[in-house]
Design an enzyme around this catalytic site. Sequence first.
Site, PDB file in Angstrom:
ATOM      1  N   GLY A 183       0.829  -1.190   0.000  1.00  0.00           N
ATOM      2  CA  GLY A 183       0.000   0.000   0.000  1.00  0.00           C
ATOM      3  C   GLY A 183       0.865   1.242   0.000  1.00  0.00           C
ATOM      4  O   GLY A 183       2.072   1.171   0.237  1.00  0.00           O
ATOM      5  N   GLY A 187       0.623   5.809   0.442  1.00  0.00           N
ATOM      6  CA  GLY A 187      -0.181   6.997   0.712  1.00  0.00           C
ATOM      7  C   GLY A 187       0.747   8.170   0.868  1.00  0.00           C
ATOM      8  O   GLY A 187       1.955   8.057   0.614  1.00  0.00           O
ATOM      9  N   TYR A 214       1.937   9.452   3.419  1.00  0.00           N
ATOM     10  CA  TYR A 214       2.945   9.265   4.461  1.00  0.00           C
ATOM     11  C   TYR A 214       4.123   8.453   3.955  1.00  0.00           C
ATOM     12  O   TYR A 214       5.190   8.479   4.540  1.00  0.00           O
ATOM     13  CB  TYR A 214       2.328   8.536   5.654  1.00  0.00           C
ATOM     14  N   GLY A 215       3.930   7.664   2.900  1.00  0.00           N
ATOM     15  CA  GLY A 215       4.987   6.767   2.445  1.00  0.00           C
ATOM     16  C   GLY A 215       4.381   5.462   1.981  1.00  0.00           C
ATOM     17  O   GLY A 215       3.306   5.453   1.399  1.00  0.00           O
ATOM     18  N   VAL A 245       3.580   1.077   2.620  1.00  0.00           N
ATOM     19  CA  VAL A 245       3.418  -0.019   3.566  1.00  0.00           C
ATOM     20  C   VAL A 245       3.979  -1.285   2.927  1.00  0.00           C
ATOM     21  O   VAL A 245       3.689  -1.583   1.770  1.00  0.00           O
ATOM     22  CB  VAL A 245       1.934  -0.255   3.909  1.00  0.00           C
ATOM     23  N   ASP A 300      -9.669   9.585  11.174  1.00  0.00           N
ATOM     24  CA  ASP A 300      -9.697   9.176   9.766  1.00  0.00           C
ATOM     25  C   ASP A 300     -10.383   7.820   9.627  1.00  0.00           C
ATOM     26  O   ASP A 300      -9.838   6.888   9.048  1.00  0.00           O
ATOM     27  CB  ASP A 300      -8.279   9.147   9.202  1.00  0.00           C
TER      28      ASP A 300
END
Length: 945
Positions: free
Chosen positions: A615, A617, A619-620, A622, A732
């Site tokens: 994954g 996003g 933020y970076g 996964v 969230d």
Amino acid sequence: MVSGRRRLLLLLFVLCAAAGPRTAFSNTNPQDAAALRSLMTKWKNLPSSWGKSNDPCGTKWDGIFCDANGRVTSLNLFGLNIRGTLGDDIGSLTELRVLDLSSNRDLGGPLPASLGKLVKLEYLVLIGCSFSGPVPSELGRLSQLVFFALNSNKLTGSIPPSLGNLSQVTWLDLADNQLTGPLPNSRDHGNGLDQLLKAEHFHLNQNMLEGSVPEYLFNSSMKLKHILFDRNNFTGPIPASIGVIPTLQVLRLNNNGFVGEVPSLSNLTRLQVLMLSNNKLSGSIPDLTGMISLENVDISNNSFTPSNVPSWFSNLTNITTLTMQSVGIYGQVPQKLFSFPELQNLILSDNQLNGTLDMGNNINNGLDLVDIQNNKITSVTVYGSFKGQFLKLQGNPLCNDSLLSGTMPCMGLQTEAPQPTFDVQCANPFIETIVFRAPSFGDVANYLYKLQTDLASKLGSCTPNHLGLIPYSNDEAYLNVDIKACPVNQKRFNYSQVLNCFNLTLQTYKPPEMFGPYYVKAHPYAFHDKTSRAVLIGIVTGSVLLVVGLMLLGFYALRQKKRAQKLVSINNPFASWGSMGEDIGEAPKLKSSRFFTLEELKLCTNDFREINAIGAGGYGRVYRGKLPDGQLIAIKRSKEGSMQGGLEFKTEIELLSRVHHKNLVGLVGFCFEKGEKMLVYEFIPNGTLSEALYGMRGIQLDWSRRLKIALDSARGLAYLHDHANPPIIHRDVKSTNILLDEKLTAKVADFGLSLLVSDSEEGQLCTNVKGTLGYLDPEYYMTQQLTAKSDVYSFGVVLLELIMAKPPIHENKYIVREVKMALDMDDRTNCGLKDVMDPVLQKMGGLVGFQRFLKLALQCVEEVGTDRPSMNSIVREIELIMQDNGLTPGSMSASSSFSIESRTMKVVPKLPYSSASTSSTAFDMNSRAFEYSGVFPSSHGSLKP
Ligand SMILES: *[C@@H]1O[C@H](CO)[C@@H](O)[C@H](O)[C@H]1NC(C)=O
Ligand SMILES: *[C@@H]1O[C@H](CO)[C@@H](O)[C@H](O)[C@H]1NC(C)=O
Ligand SMILES: *[C@@H]1O[C@H](CO)[C@@H](O)[C@H](O)[C@H]1NC(C)=O
Ligand SMILES: *[C@@H]1O[C@H](CO)[C@@H](O)[C@H](O)[C@H]1NC(C)=O
Ligand SMILES: *[C@@H]1O[C@H](CO)[C@@H](O)[C@H](O)[C@H]1NC(C)=O
């Protein structure tokens, strides 16, 4: 080529050794000195060493090597930005063995016939200049020539038959010119390419060559490894004699006008790359049985007779890329194909493939594109491990289904993995493009690191640890990679460094095998400060690359950082705590979470390889990993700058490590080493709720299961609100933050993380308000006052999503408004939502408590926060609804109906939904695999049990 290369090295060694004690023979042969002076008069931008004396051998003009008699034996002016033309006097340097004027873009004009006088020449290399006019037939006199490369110029006319006399040639490269006419052969033209029995490389691609390729051009005593005839205008049939060259590794005949049946190639057991696409080939699809080395095959866009999927599909065990667009195949794609360990790209678009696409449960991890657009597929079976974003199914009957039409495979929304790149920044990088003409893979991502280490060891002495690699295009299956080298302890490279380090034109560098044949083109380099044209070009190129570099991820910097960190002692896990130079106090006090070293996490993710990414996003990314004890973990690795500083990180992990609940994704640990901030969570195998709802997982969610998911996630949130100390507001809540474990127990993820993530996270508003559009509490948005009731609002949207199986914002409609508008509480069965709710749910029937559930959801999305129930009351209400359904919400494991017992692969019988029910048998999932077809009707109704 090996022997040729060895010979060259030996030659260069001898030349260098001879050039060493210069003073011993200071007198250049006068004829050679005069010839060089004459050449000079036609050249600009020469190195300053040129012309300083009358003794090129003695005073060492850059790029010149001489023998003991003062004769010039090597002239190498690679990449020196020379402008001008090549004078006739080149013919006077009759002892020349090596002539390399490559990568001088402004060196052009006709090739002088006098080149034919250089009868000792072994290496004639004029790559990437602007030479124009015909190839002089006099070149056929160069009987010692081993390496002959005139590619990437502007040469015209036809290939002179006299080249057939170059009996020593192993490398023949005339590619990327404007050559016309036929391939010369000895029968029709007296001499021809069929005489080049030592040739290993015929690179004639990207010209306008025409006519047919005669049968007798090839024979079994040839040593050819690479035949590149692509992008010409050849006609007639493919000669059967190609099939008898046992050494052949690469055959590219694509983009020509070849006609007729493909001859048998089955004896080409070493062939790795076969490209026959974009011709007018007819007859049956070529039979690739027995060609066990094939890795990259493209036979697209021909006029083959329509046929069933060929049987050899299942035998291509080493295939990485199989491209068969518009070749008229029908039938079922064999499952076995998807399990081949190297398969990355499978492109079978524009065919007549029909039936079910069943990729099996053993899908190769590295698979990153399955393109089956515009076929006749009516259903699809997808198993838990497949990343749906790589599947393209537009234009198949199954996408006509209103529900599937909104899913990623049908909409073509591909989340493209970022192109990996190793960039370096410096004022005066030397840049050269290495062009791979027939890589045996389709996607460079997995191999770039290999190339980088390999090149770094080749170029390391010139640019230790300052080597960037930027792949930037891949048209016609050619792969361009910019090699960007930074000078070390000096402002810029000098002439001799460029000549000695970066001149790869003579194939002195051998890349990893899968990269195949290559050539290099140097970009103009600013050797001086003066604002010459070359400098300007350099600056422009440099800044374009800089921008490109900035736009791409700083993988290289990260890697360097990680290298440095290897040295940090891992005995004391907190040794590096605070090594950021910030004051962040003592190492964090953790409850039941552990510290991971970067090294450990690298090991368990295979060095954060792309294929382990699950994954991404703002933020970076996964990554999935496996700890030595077998535990699966998900590692959230933040991009540099996307998280707050060390102190906040510490506070957060202390907080998160105290939160434990069965409906919250557990924090296993974290890693904090020199700039890397990573959170390590337990791995939740069945993906997100949204994937399950939108059919990406092949999981059937009936009413009871949806109630259970609602309850689980409500419990998780209630715990955060009421039992965590201090209370945590999630901020969230959304269906992609609700994960399903192997028993389909829902677990809320990413709580607390919103505090860690800086404002730049995608999907968030750029005010202080955090959250995801569609789930965002309007009151919070307007007042910026965050309360637990904001989570309740978002959770209400998730509850509606569970009923609708639609994203909160879809087709410009907002789910909350859509439900409110359709609402009719007098309708006992489905409250007026008949036309908008998930048809799957509708058809299953037996929706006990549906009205109550809907009421609850609508209370959650009340405009005013105080009108919304608390998470605790929501839990109680869902428990009551479940009891009405005869379910026992209290115990998690009581309901064995939720468990998936066996990991064996057994496809459940294909049932049309009408026969599915909420009876207990519907829960009996003794398989991890479920048919999409059970969820989405085939428009052809061919899915009878
Ligand atoms: C290729 O050959 C065809 C037929 O001979 C001709 O019509 C066409 O213009 C040629 N194309 C090029 C690029 O030379
Ligand atoms: C392939 O090689 C075998 C053994 O050398 C030979 O008998 C056969 O005719 C060859 N096939 C073709 C199509 O050339
Ligand atoms: C297939 O690939 C493997 C691993 O890359 C290699 O060892 C093997 O030799 C290949 N097989 C053939 C027939 O080329
Ligand atoms: C191709 O694969 C099938 C089964 O997968 C096997 O029976 C057959 O022998 C293979 N053929 C070749 C030529 O390898
Ligand atoms: C697929 O198409 C072929 C040819 O049209 C047909 O014979 C076959 O029955 C079809 N298979 C399925 C599963 O629809």
